[in-house]
Design an enzyme around this catalytic site. Structure first.
Site, short mmCIF file in Angstrom:
data_model
loop_
_atom_site.label_atom_id
_atom_site.label_comp_id
_atom_site.label_asym_id
_atom_site.label_seq_id
_atom_site.Cartn_x
_atom_site.Cartn_y
_atom_site.Cartn_z
N LYS A 178 116.59 40.22 67.86
CA LYS A 178 115.65 41.14 67.22
C LYS A 178 114.66 40.38 66.35
O LYS A 178 113.48 40.75 66.28
CB LYS A 178 116.43 42.17 66.40
N ASP A 194 107.24 48.81 52.91
CA ASP A 194 107.37 50.10 53.55
C ASP A 194 107.15 49.87 55.03
O ASP A 194 106.34 49.04 55.44
CB ASP A 194 106.37 51.12 52.99
N ARG A 225 109.27 43.24 60.40
CA ARG A 225 109.59 42.82 59.03
C ARG A 225 109.56 41.30 58.91
O ARG A 225 109.05 40.76 57.94
CB ARG A 225 110.95 43.36 58.61
N PHE A 239 119.46 50.04 63.35
CA PHE A 239 119.45 51.33 62.66
C PHE A 239 118.16 52.06 62.99
O PHE A 239 117.28 51.53 63.67
CB PHE A 239 119.60 51.15 61.14
#
Length: 166
Positions: free
Chosen positions: A146, A43, A152, A123
């Site tokens: 990125k 999450d 992440r 996004f």
């Protein structure tokens, strides 16, 4: 490793809890209970300091249930309008269920929210998030650029190092 779709899981797993940790854990347990196999989930949320951590766990649905990136960005920029504190961070929590035990791994990417969008890559909030040490928003970066900052990737790298150690 297979993705949920390839495992036959097509439903949207609810995120009913108040923290990324709890929601990540809930999703991993949901998948584990369906497949009875080791799995992991994550999450992620954007946390703006001046907004007491908003949008946080509501990042995908900040402006409503339709999950509109454009509306979410618009609401964020309106809520920060005129506020000099633009500090924010992306935060990801992975939950791994391995041999019946749960492990969590966190990745952080600090930065600031820009006053207007820049770039159309990525996004979500990418066009308004400028990571610390970068000269471009996530929306202006290639995937390779990125990944140098990615929350992440940081969490995933921790999980991979853990898996390599066991």
């Amino acid at each position: 490793i297979i993705i949920m779709k390839d495992a036959g899981i097509t439903e949207d797993i609810p995120e009913p809890y108040l923290t990324l940790e709890e929601n990540s854990k809930h999703k991993a347990e949901f998948i584990f209970n369906l497949l009875k196999k080791d799995c992991f989930s994550e999450d992620t949320g954007l946390e703006a300091e001046a907004l007491n951590g908003e949008p946080g766990i509501k990042s995908a649905r900040y402006a409503g249930e339709d999950r509109s990136f454009e509306k979410n960005i618009e609401k964020l920029l309106i809520n920060l309008l005129g506020n000099p504190n633009r500090n924010a961070r992306f935060r990801t929590v992975f939950t791994l269920i391995l041999n019946g035990q749960q492990f969590q791994f966190e990745g952080l990417c600090p930065g600031v929210i820009t006053e207007k969008t820049a770039g159309n890559g990525g996004f979500g909030y990418d066009p308004v998030f400028l990571p610390d040490g970068a000269s471009k928003t996530f929306g202006e970066m290639s995937m390779e650029e990125k990944s140098l900052f990615s929350h992440r990737k940081k969490a995933l790298d921790k999980m991979i190092r853990f898996l390599e150690s066991v």
